[in-house]
Structure formats: C-alpha cells, structure tokens
Design a protein around this motif. Structure first.
Motif, PDB file in Angstrom:
ATOM      1  N   LEU A   1       0.828  -1.212   0.000  1.00  0.00           N
ATOM      2  CA  LEU A   1       0.000   0.000   0.000  1.00  0.00           C
ATOM      3  C   LEU A   1       0.860   1.259   0.000  1.00  0.00           C
ATOM      4  O   LEU A   1       0.581   2.222  -0.722  1.00  0.00           O
ATOM      5  CB  LEU A   1      -0.936  -0.007   1.215  1.00  0.00           C
ATOM      6  CG  LEU A   1      -1.961  -1.152   1.263  1.00  0.00           C
ATOM      7  CD1 LEU A   1      -2.751  -1.109   2.558  1.00  0.00           C
ATOM      8  CD2 LEU A   1      -2.895  -1.089   0.063  1.00  0.00           C
ATOM      9  N   ASN A   2       1.929   1.269   0.809  1.00  0.00           N
ATOM     10  CA  ASN A   2       2.786   2.454   0.884  1.00  0.00           C
ATOM     11  C   ASN A   2       3.574   2.666  -0.403  1.00  0.00           C
ATOM     12  O   ASN A   2       3.705   3.791  -0.886  1.00  0.00           O
ATOM     13  CB  ASN A   2       3.752   2.342   2.068  1.00  0.00           C
ATOM     14  CG  ASN A   2       3.044   2.434   3.408  1.00  0.00           C
ATOM     15  OD1 ASN A   2       1.847   2.697   3.462  1.00  0.00           O
ATOM     16  ND2 ASN A   2       3.771   2.202   4.477  1.00  0.00           N
ATOM     17  N   SER A   3       4.125   1.592  -0.952  1.00  0.00           N
ATOM     18  CA  SER A   3       4.939   1.733  -2.166  1.00  0.00           C
ATOM     19  C   SER A   3       4.095   2.160  -3.358  1.00  0.00           C
ATOM     20  O   SER A   3       4.610   2.804  -4.283  1.00  0.00           O
ATOM     21  CB  SER A   3       5.662   0.416  -2.477  1.00  0.00           C
ATOM     22  OG  SER A   3       4.736  -0.618  -2.753  1.00  0.00           O
ATOM     23  N   SER A   4       2.803   1.830  -3.337  1.00  0.00           N
ATOM     24  CA  SER A   4       1.923   2.239  -4.430  1.00  0.00           C
ATOM     25  C   SER A   4       1.754   3.750  -4.473  1.00  0.00           C
ATOM     26  O   SER A   4       1.389   4.308  -5.520  1.00  0.00           O
ATOM     27  CB  SER A   4       0.548   1.566  -4.286  1.00  0.00           C
ATOM     28  OG  SER A   4       0.669   0.156  -4.348  1.00  0.00           O
ATOM     29  N   LYS A   5       2.026   4.422  -3.342  1.00  0.00           N
ATOM     30  CA  LYS A   5       1.973   5.885  -3.305  1.00  0.00           C
ATOM     31  C   LYS A   5       3.301   6.511  -3.711  1.00  0.00           C
ATOM     32  O   LYS A   5       3.373   7.701  -3.989  1.00  0.00           O
ATOM     33  CB  LYS A   5       1.599   6.359  -1.894  1.00  0.00           C
ATOM     34  CG  LYS A   5       0.244   5.859  -1.412  1.00  0.00           C
ATOM     35  CD  LYS A   5      -0.003   6.272   0.030  1.00  0.00           C
ATOM     36  CE  LYS A   5      -1.326   5.712   0.537  1.00  0.00           C
ATOM     37  NZ  LYS A   5      -1.563   6.054   1.969  1.00  0.00           N
ATOM     38  N   VAL A   6       4.351   5.699  -3.724  1.00  0.00           N
ATOM     39  CA  VAL A   6       5.690   6.210  -4.048  1.00  0.00           C
ATOM     40  C   VAL A   6       5.994   6.056  -5.532  1.00  0.00           C
ATOM     41  O   VAL A   6       6.533   6.964  -6.164  1.00  0.00           O
ATOM     42  CB  VAL A   6       6.758   5.479  -3.205  1.00  0.00           C
ATOM     43  CG1 VAL A   6       8.166   5.885  -3.622  1.00  0.00           C
ATOM     44  CG2 VAL A   6       6.541   5.755  -1.725  1.00  0.00           C
ATOM     45  N   VAL A   7       5.671   4.886  -6.101  1.00  0.00           N
ATOM     46  CA  VAL A   7       5.896   4.625  -7.524  1.00  0.00           C
ATOM     47  C   VAL A   7       4.633   4.027  -8.124  1.00  0.00           C
ATOM     48  O   VAL A   7       3.817   3.426  -7.422  1.00  0.00           O
ATOM     49  CB  VAL A   7       7.082   3.653  -7.748  1.00  0.00           C
ATOM     50  CG1 VAL A   7       8.381   4.292  -7.335  1.00  0.00           C
ATOM     51  CG2 VAL A   7       6.859   2.340  -7.018  1.00  0.00           C
ATOM     52  N   GLU A   8       4.493   4.201  -9.414  1.00  0.00           N
ATOM     53  CA  GLU A   8       3.342   3.631 -10.105  1.00  0.00           C
ATOM     54  C   GLU A   8       3.531   2.129 -10.255  1.00  0.00           C
ATOM     55  O   GLU A   8       4.553   1.671 -10.748  1.00  0.00           O
ATOM     56  CB  GLU A   8       3.191   4.280 -11.482  1.00  0.00           C
ATOM     57  CG  GLU A   8       1.964   3.821 -12.231  1.00  0.00           C
ATOM     58  CD  GLU A   8       1.803   4.520 -13.567  1.00  0.00           C
ATOM     59  OE1 GLU A   8       0.926   4.112 -14.351  1.00  0.00           O
ATOM     60  OE2 GLU A   8       2.572   5.468 -13.831  1.00  0.00           O
ATOM     61  N   ARG A   9       2.529   1.353  -9.830  1.00  0.00           N
ATOM     62  CA  ARG A   9       2.594  -0.098  -9.902  1.00  0.00           C
ATOM     63  C   ARG A   9       1.442  -0.625 -10.744  1.00  0.00           C
ATOM     64  O   ARG A   9       0.298  -0.214 -10.569  1.00  0.00           O
ATOM     65  CB  ARG A   9       2.549  -0.711  -8.498  1.00  0.00           C
ATOM     66  CG  ARG A   9       3.678  -0.247  -7.601  1.00  0.00           C
ATOM     67  CD  ARG A   9       3.754  -1.021  -6.308  1.00  0.00           C
ATOM     68  NE  ARG A   9       4.026  -2.426  -6.541  1.00  0.00           N
ATOM     69  CZ  ARG A   9       4.444  -3.266  -5.592  1.00  0.00           C
ATOM     70  NH1 ARG A   9       4.644  -2.824  -4.362  1.00  0.00           N
ATOM     71  NH2 ARG A   9       4.659  -4.535  -5.861  1.00  0.00           N
ATOM     72  N   ASP A  10       1.760  -1.528 -11.651  1.00  0.00           N
ATOM     73  CA  ASP A  10       0.763  -2.132 -12.522  1.00  0.00           C
ATOM     74  C   ASP A  10       0.405  -3.512 -11.965  1.00  0.00           C
ATOM     75  O   ASP A  10       1.154  -4.476 -12.106  1.00  0.00           O
ATOM     76  CB  ASP A  10       1.323  -2.253 -13.937  1.00  0.00           C
ATOM     77  CG  ASP A  10       0.319  -2.868 -14.908  1.00  0.00           C
ATOM     78  OD1 ASP A  10      -0.818  -3.160 -14.483  1.00  0.00           O
ATOM     79  OD2 ASP A  10       0.675  -3.064 -16.089  1.00  0.00           O
ATOM     80  N   THR A  11      -0.752  -3.594 -11.317  1.00  0.00           N
ATOM     81  CA  THR A  11      -1.176  -4.843 -10.679  1.00  0.00           C
ATOM     82  C   THR A  11      -2.235  -5.582 -11.501  1.00  0.00           C
ATOM     83  O   THR A  11      -2.833  -6.534 -11.012  1.00  0.00           O
ATOM     84  CB  THR A  11      -1.718  -4.571  -9.269  1.00  0.00           C
ATOM     85  OG1 THR A  11      -2.810  -3.628  -9.360  1.00  0.00           O
ATOM     86  CG2 THR A  11      -0.634  -3.978  -8.385  1.00  0.00           C
TER      87      THR A  11
END
Length: 613
Positions: free
Chosen positions: A182-192
């Motif tokens: 959840l935190n890293s998704s606010k730092v970099v764009e993640r394609d899930t």
C-alpha cells in the motif's frame, strides 16, 4: 572555532582550534590550522594587529563552516599512530537505500509493531541493519551483528536483538507485506493488472532433513520445514520452497515460504488470497509456468474479476489435442509492427492468411516470424473451458535442435565409452538404449549401448512449438506478450539468490527461515524502486556493485572523504536522492543534515498506522 596562542621563549604561535565530539560523544578539540608565529602572521595582515586579524579570520571560517563553504585542511602526522579499535572508513552507499526505506514507511511499520510488543530495543534499527547488509555485504545474521559498526550511523544493538527480531518479522510477515504494498503504491506507479507467480527453492549446508515437528524442553511443539525436494541447483541438501508474486512493473507483491517437499501447485491460492483479501487487489491476470498450472489453480482464477495465463505442456495433452497442436497446416501470423510484409502478400490482410509449416517458401520468407493457431477446449468431466493457443517459430525450432545436437554428441561419446547411463530425463543419456545379448543373440550379460533414434525423433517433433492456456479473449499478440514477461519473476529470484546471496540459509528454525526471506523481500522491493527511479538505465549488478563500492574515509573531527569513483551512475543516484556524497569532503554537520532529512521523509503526510492483529 577559536584562536589559540602558544607562547615560546622567543615568540608566540597562533592556531585555529576547533571543538568537536568524539565517537563516544565526549567534547574535545583539535588544531584545525596553524596560522604561524606573530612575525609570519604580520606578513599576511600588514599593518593590522596580528591577533585581531586572526580573530576576524577565524570568524570568517566559522561562518563559512555554517554555510558549508569552508575549505577543510586536515593535518596528519607520519609518526602518530592511529587509535586502536577506531574505524578509518565506513559505508555510505546504504544512505540511498535508507531514503527509500523511509519513503515506503518501513520505519513507521516497525514503530507500529514495536508499540504492540513494547520492546526494550530498537526493532527498526535491527531491521534497517539486516536490509542494508543484505544488499551491501550479504552474510549470516551473526555477520550482520559484527558489521553493525561499519556505518556512518551507529547501530547500537546486541546480538540477541537480531534473533528476537526474526521471530517478530515472521509473526507479522503478512502485515509487513500488506503495508509495504500500500505504501509503495503511493511512491511509484505499480501495474497490478497482471501478476506473475513462480516458485524456487533454497538449500541449506546440512546433510539431513528435519522432522516435521520437534518439542522443546518446555513441551512446546515447533514446526520444521527443511526437507528433501527437487532442488533447482541439483544439490543433495535439504531445501525450503519460496513462492512469490511479481506485478507487471517488476516489483514484488507477496511471498510465501513452504517446506521443501511441498507441492508447489498448492502454494499459489493461499498466497494469492493475501493479495485479494488483505491488499484489496481484485482484478488480476495471474501468469504462471507449466509446473503451477493445475486445473484447480486455473479454475480459481476464472472466477470474479480474475483470469489466468499459463504455459501448457503439449506432451501432457490428450492425443487428439496433441495431434491438433502439431498439424502443419492452418497457421496464422502473430502481428508484428517491426517486420516488413512479404511483397507477395503486401496488399492482403495478415489475419486472413494461413500457412503450411512444411512449405519451403513459408520457412524462407517468414523464418523470423511467429505463427499461431487457437481453439477452445472443454473438460468433459468438470465442464471447465479454456483457450488453447499454440505458437511456432522456426528460429526457436533451430535453437532447440542446436542444443539437442550437442546432447546427442555427448550421448554418442558416452555410448562409445560404454559408460554407465545416467537415469535422468534431462541427461544426454536419454537418447541412448542398452541391450544385453550373447553372440547368438540370446539374452545374456553382454552389454551394448547405442543411440536411440526413435527417442531422438520423438523429442524432435515438438521443436519450435509452445502452448499457452488462458480464459482471456484478448488478441493473441497481447497474451503472448504478457506470458513472455514471466522473466520478471525469474529475474527476481536471480537477484535474491545471486546478488543478495540468499542461499545457503544460515538460520534453521521455521520462524527464522521465513523472517530471513522477508528481509530479502523488503530489500528486493526497495531495490526495484531504485531501479525504476533510475529509469532502468543500469543493470542490477552494476547498481549493486556501485553501492557496495561507495565507502568513505573518516577525517577525524571534520567529516568524511569519498573513497569511490564518481561516474554517471553516482551522478544519477545523487540526483534522485537529493543529496551529494561526492564532494571532496562531506562535513559531519552535512551528514547529520542528510540523515535528518531522510528520516523526515513522508512522516508529515503519513502518520504511523494502527496495527490490527
């Protein structure tokens, strides 16, 4: 800084004296600069009073020091011994990882866990040390402790704190994975939207496997997971199995650790439930290799908003489907934007063209293209339907035949040497057959080894073919591309095994083993974010090698002198980090400011989360 005057029988000598605190925090002082005798100072200041000029000069130095512009002169003696036990250099590359550690809120996650347990030690400091060591100087947990004094910051911890922290990491492993996602998704764009799942294993330097459970002196029962299994390194040691989900941006999402003898197909669904139920990601296309493609896993990912793409072994299909896959006619071209159309079909729609793979012109004009055919298949018992896509490539066929010819040559050499055959489906000896007969042809003890041409022909007929099963109705090109990206999970395991030296594992309890790989997981996520920030300009090995080389020499009482080579990679690292370690000297005050700014990170916008266990 202040003026110090030393009087002698003939004159007085003026010095610039600087106060500082030693490694124990005790206030002391050192001579920063020798200004000279009164006569020497008069030559510099002219008609002015030398003492007054010296005080003004020192005031300017003090102001420059506060602004970070002071030129530092280090006075070293060739006769004075260095202090015993005093480090002369330290690690500094970890500061780039530390920035990301705080950016994804790992310090706040640790604080939430610490508040739950009320530790008498700094849990965050221990985890920080293990993460930095895993990237910079991979070793055992005891090795981590011994190197705890090798950093700019003091890691004031005790050996038992590391092993206590491993128990806590295991207990809160799923919570840590959830918060990091959840935190890293606010730092970099993640394609899930697409996730790749794969399994690997890690060996231990021991000869025997563990029992399933052991009972300690207090009567407590503990699980053991070091078991014999199929080792990826073909070692005879006991292993544990690791499964991991990687998203479409190449970053780890979730992981699990299982006994070495576990069926890897059974590990997918429990790990995927962590993503769906705890991370809130419901729409997923799960990509796996053939070893994980059980019908139960496919069926699980054909419900709700989930879908699957998995490799299908043609040899394991039913006879009619296997024959259909190998038929030479009815093949179409996979679209390609980079290949020119054959002039004979330039005006035709490629989607309407069908090819015969045995046709010489097809191989001549389309030898570098990929062909495909597809159909839907239904399991008559379960009524489960899926789309079967088969591809063929002449280049892939030729590559496999090149590799096989080397194996055939090796097998022929073994046959002529009458060597004992190796019973393995990957051994070149699979192309050999042996018979026992007398001179009259009767069964006896005389042994003859020869090439098995039928076995070679049987294996050769599958060359160039590759099958995929999916429940998606998207175009073939997109599905093939998504399946091709499974290399992301393979590369993640390579980094952990080779660059992070995740094996052999030096801890032995199930709790500590799982915690060891949680540390590897955290380190991998931070490293992937770093690679993304650098726009993937450099290989993972180049980045790690550079970070490991970034040490600094300690200039006592002044600061730190870089002991690494500045290049494009270090410039990019500093540009993304927002601080510089590559000036001729970095003052202690500047280092403190850098560390303070790193720790501030996202703390203002992201309060410490509440821990729900």
């Amino acid at each position: 800084m202040k003026l110090k005057i030393t009087k002698t029988k003939k004159t007085s000598i003026l010095y610039v004296q600087k106060a500082y605190r030693d490694k124990n925090g005790k206030s002391t002082s050192r001579i920063h600069e020798r200004l000279g005798t009164l006569e020497e100072v008069r030559q510099r200041c002219g008609d002015r009073d030398p003492v007054e000029w010296a005080r003004e000069y020192i005031a300017r130095l003090t102001a420059q020091e506060k602004e970070g512009r002071q030129v530092i002169i280090s006075r070293l003696s060739p006769t004075k011994l260095i202090e015993k036990g005093e480090a002369q250099s330290c690690e500094s590359g970890y500061l780039f990882l530390k920035r990301l550690y705080h950016k994804v809120g790992m310090d706040r996650i640790c604080e939430a866990i610490s508040r739950k347990h009320k530790f008498d030690f700094d849990f965050n400091k221990v985890l920080e040390l293990m993460v930095y060591e895993r990237l910079l100087r991979p070793a055992s947990k005891l090795g981590n402790y011994r190197r705890s004094g090798s950093y700019i910051e003091p890691f004031d911890i005790e050996k038992q704190h590391i092993y206590r922290s491993l128990d806590i990491l295991d207990r809160h492993g799923e919570y840590i994975q959830k918060r990091l996602f959840l935190n890293s998704s606010k730092v970099v764009e993640r394609d899930t939207t697409v996730m790749y799942y794969d399994c690997t294993n890690y060996f231990f330097e021991r000869e025997s496997a563990d029992p399933d459970y052991v009972t300690d002196k207090k009567g407590n029962v503990h699980e053991r997971i070091r078991k014999y299994g199929v080792s990826k390194e073909h070692r005879p040691n006991p292993i544990v199995q690791m499964g991991m989900f990687i998203d479409n941006s190449g970053m780890p999402v979730a992981m699990c650790i299982n006994p070495g003898n576990a069926n890897e197909q059974t590990t997918l669904i429990p790990t995927e439930k962590i993503i769906v139920e705890k991370m809130g990601v419901s729409k997923i296309v799960v990509c796996t290799d053939g070893g994980l493609s059980s019908e139960g896993n496919r069926s699980y990912n054909s419900t709700a908003e989930r879908s699957f793409i998995t490799v299908q072994s043609i040899k394991k299909l039913e006879d009619n489907l296997r024959d259909w896959c190998l038929e030479p006619t009815g093949w179409k071209l996979v679209k390609s934007d980079t290949v020119q159309k054959d002039k004979r079909y330039r005006d035709a729609d490629e989607d309407e063209l069908e090819f015969d793979l045995t046709d010489a012109d097809t191989a001549r004009y389309y030898g570098d293209r990929t062909f495909y055919r597809e159909r839907w298949i239904v399991n008559e018992k379960t009524k489960f339907s899926q789309r079967l896509i088969v591809t063929f490539s002449y280049k892939y066929r030729d590559y496999l035949r090149f590799l096989r010819q080397r194996e055939i040559d090796k097998a022929d050499s073994n046959a002529r040497g009458n060597r004992t055959l190796t019973k393995s489906y990957k051994s070149p000896d699979r192309f050999l057959s042996e018979t026992y007969a007398t001179e009259d042809g009767e069964v006896a003890v005389f042994r003859t080894v020869s090439l098995n041409l039928d076995a070679i022909s049987e294996e050769e007929k599958y060359d160039g073919f590759y099958a995929i099963c999916t429940d998606l109705s998207d175009n073939v090109t997109k599905i093939i591309e998504l399946n091709h990206n499974r290399w992301e999970s393979e590369d993640a395991f390579r980094v952990i095994k080779t660059d992070f030296k995740g094996r052999p594992v030096f801890v032995w309890t199930a709790e500590h083993i799982r915690a060891h790989f949680i540390v590897c997981f955290i380190t991998l996520l931070l490293f992937r974010i770093m690679e993304k920030e650098l726009n993937y300009k450099y290989t993972s090995s180049a980045i790690i090698e550079k970070l490991r080389s970034m040490t600094m020499n300690i200039v006592k009482g002044e600061g730190y002198k870089p002991n690494f080579t500045r290049d494009d990679l270090t410039d990019d690292l500093h540009a993304k980090a927002g601080f510089r370690l590559d000036t001729e000297i970095v003052t202690r005050q500047k280092i403190k400011q850098i560390i303070a700014n790193i720790k501030k990170g996202l703390n203002i916008d992201n309060p410490i989360p509440v821990l729900h266990i």
